[in-house]
Enzyme design. Sequence first.
Site, mmCIF file in Angstrom:
data_model
loop_
_atom_site.group_PDB
_atom_site.id
_atom_site.type_symbol
_atom_site.label_atom_id
_atom_site.label_comp_id
_atom_site.label_asym_id
_atom_site.label_seq_id
_atom_site.Cartn_x
_atom_site.Cartn_y
_atom_site.Cartn_z
ATOM 1 N N LYS A 202 -6.303 8.475 5.778
ATOM 2 C CA LYS A 202 -5.166 7.323 4.892
ATOM 3 C C LYS A 202 -4.995 8.114 3.516
ATOM 4 O O LYS A 202 -5.690 8.335 2.697
ATOM 5 C CB LYS A 202 -7.206 6.381 4.668
ATOM 6 C CG LYS A 202 -6.653 5.327 3.458
ATOM 7 C CD LYS A 202 -7.117 4.451 3.096
ATOM 8 C CE LYS A 202 -7.142 3.235 2.585
ATOM 9 N NZ LYS A 202 -8.309 2.212 2.339
ATOM 10 N N ARG A 212 -3.461 -6.039 -1.014
ATOM 11 C CA ARG A 212 -4.427 -6.519 -2.136
ATOM 12 C C ARG A 212 -4.559 -7.349 -2.275
ATOM 13 O O ARG A 212 -5.427 -8.535 -3.530
ATOM 14 C CB ARG A 212 -3.412 -5.419 -3.204
ATOM 15 C CG ARG A 212 -4.389 -4.130 -2.756
ATOM 16 C CD ARG A 212 -3.523 -2.764 -3.607
ATOM 17 N NE ARG A 212 -4.408 -1.039 -2.723
ATOM 18 C CZ ARG A 212 -3.337 -0.313 -3.360
ATOM 19 N NH1 ARG A 212 -2.905 -0.151 -4.849
ATOM 20 N NH2 ARG A 212 -3.395 0.702 -2.930
ATOM 21 N N LYS A 225 -5.385 4.937 -6.352
ATOM 22 C CA LYS A 225 -5.988 5.101 -5.806
ATOM 23 C C LYS A 225 -5.676 6.567 -5.405
ATOM 24 O O LYS A 225 -6.527 7.536 -4.277
ATOM 25 C CB LYS A 225 -6.567 4.655 -4.434
ATOM 26 C CG LYS A 225 -6.739 3.469 -4.770
ATOM 27 C CD LYS A 225 -6.932 2.403 -3.261
ATOM 28 C CE LYS A 225 -7.704 0.956 -4.556
ATOM 29 N NZ LYS A 225 -7.828 -0.124 -3.045
ATOM 30 N N LYS A 256 -3.423 5.965 8.284
ATOM 31 C CA LYS A 256 -3.192 5.056 8.233
ATOM 32 C C LYS A 256 -2.217 4.783 6.653
ATOM 33 O O LYS A 256 -2.622 5.865 5.649
ATOM 34 C CB LYS A 256 -4.636 3.940 7.543
ATOM 35 C CG LYS A 256 -3.830 2.046 6.934
ATOM 36 C CD LYS A 256 -5.362 1.739 6.118
ATOM 37 C CE LYS A 256 -5.077 1.164 5.201
ATOM 38 N NZ LYS A 256 -6.115 0.204 4.500
ATOM 39 N N SER A 282 -0.608 -5.061 5.689
ATOM 40 C CA SER A 282 0.266 -5.489 5.273
ATOM 41 C C SER A 282 1.604 -5.465 4.950
ATOM 42 O O SER A 282 2.125 -5.941 5.385
ATOM 43 C CB SER A 282 -0.619 -6.022 4.040
ATOM 44 O OG SER A 282 -0.594 -4.616 3.091
ATOM 45 N N TYR A 321 -1.831 -7.539 12.324
ATOM 46 C CA TYR A 321 -2.064 -8.692 12.007
ATOM 47 C C TYR A 321 -1.350 -9.351 12.761
ATOM 48 O O TYR A 321 -1.373 -10.712 12.822
ATOM 49 C CB TYR A 321 -1.427 -9.152 10.500
ATOM 50 C CG TYR A 321 -2.275 -8.289 8.993
ATOM 51 C CD1 TYR A 321 -3.157 -8.470 8.592
ATOM 52 C CD2 TYR A 321 -1.572 -6.808 8.737
ATOM 53 C CE1 TYR A 321 -3.997 -7.920 7.704
ATOM 54 C CE2 TYR A 321 -2.614 -5.954 8.014
ATOM 55 C CZ TYR A 321 -3.625 -6.857 7.266
ATOM 56 O OH TYR A 321 -3.991 -6.242 6.423
HETATM 57 C C1 PBG Z 1 -9.470 -1.036 1.527
HETATM 58 C C2 PBG Z 1 -8.701 -1.118 1.678
HETATM 59 C C3 PBG Z 1 -7.264 -1.307 1.432
HETATM 60 C C4 PBG Z 1 -6.593 -1.398 2.917
HETATM 61 C C5 PBG Z 1 -7.734 -1.886 4.070
HETATM 62 N N1 PBG Z 1 -9.373 -0.993 3.279
HETATM 63 C C6 PBG Z 1 -6.223 -1.081 1.187
HETATM 64 C C7 PBG Z 1 -6.517 -0.126 -0.243
HETATM 65 O O1 PBG Z 1 -7.037 1.224 0.155
HETATM 66 O O2 PBG Z 1 -6.205 0.130 -1.763
HETATM 67 C C8 PBG Z 1 -5.350 -1.252 3.705
HETATM 68 C C9 PBG Z 1 -4.882 -2.676 4.624
HETATM 69 C C10 PBG Z 1 -3.854 -3.013 4.836
HETATM 70 O O3 PBG Z 1 -2.726 -3.461 3.693
HETATM 71 O O4 PBG Z 1 -3.355 -4.164 5.483
HETATM 72 N N2 PBG Z 1 -10.591 0.339 1.156
#
Ligand code: PBG
Length: 332
Positions: A202, A212, A225, A256, A282, A321
């Site tokens: 990730k 978010r 992050k 991801k 997203s 999605y």
């Molecule tokens: C939270 C999480 C995130 C996503 C899935 N779980 C956001 C992040 O790490 O800030 C993102 C999913 C998306 O953007 O569709 N830990």
Amino acid sequence: MTPTLPPFPAARPRRLRRTSALRAMVRETTLSPDDFIWPVFVMAGQDDETPVPSMPGVTRKTVDRVVAAAREAHGLGIPAICLFPYTALEDRTEDCAEAWNPDNLSNRAIRAIKDAVPEMAVMTDIALDPYNINGHDGYVEGEEIVNDRTVEALVRMALAQAEAGADILGPSDMMDGRIGAIRSALESEGHQQVTILSYAAKFASGFYGPFRDAVGASGALKGDKATYQIDPANRSEALRMVARDIAEGADMVMVKPGMPYLDICREVKDRFGLPTFAYQVSGEYAMQKAAAQNGWFDGDKTMIEGLTCFKRAGCDGILTYFAPDAARLLNG
Ligand code: PBG
């Protein structure tokens, strides 16, 4: 082996592209609704949904509407749904206790779906961000996102989700040691059959922006992050993270975001061979929707093309999605 062709005109590769029957015969990759995991946003209330402005076509749904969505997805041939809660502001605290409340939104939705559509696999997210007053995936002490104390909280969260009936746990937090800790807690608490789909590779991505908004963490998030998610520039590190999570007991792994990281997908699948998923996040969804809405490209065509490319890159499935729309299109 490098495939070779005789020189032109013995080889006219266009012969095999001439008709749709011939193209179908030689197509190397297929896409079907059972390749999809559908992420949905859950909110409090009854028989209601609200649009997520930065994700056209996506809504936050009350638990009863999520159940209806799960039923619909099952009818379309989608095997799994993944839950993300929009937690009320007053339930976001520094200790994130709502994360392991057996009656939190996510756990109620798990139970409701497993009651109504038991065949549907239910996946969860394990990270503190929807419950954290400051929007981070872990506890914040001073300037630091602390690791070990966060892992203890993630284990409590995982057990509450397993207790509620989740089939697949998705640790998305990128704390060190969490897969091992969750796996051993599941073993000792009688949840040996619960699977872990680790968000293993990730990356610290800007493509999570609309998500978010959807879970209401954008305003709260202080800083970024980057101290726990992987630098987008790093390939070797991503592979080490996947190897680590597999060694700690992950049943499946995820890369991801998706589209800008297809090289990582291919390499993870080739090296480790485990069921490998990509999360088309997203921001990727938002980009495609925005361009389609502006008439800049054909949204149906790019949706199917993009999803097919994940399969071509070695993925066994995609969190997307687009799942219901793509399934409807594929089902004709
Ligand atoms: C939270 C999480 C995130 C996503 C899935 N779980 C956001 C992040 O790490 O800030 C993102 C999913 C998306 O953007 O569709 N830990």
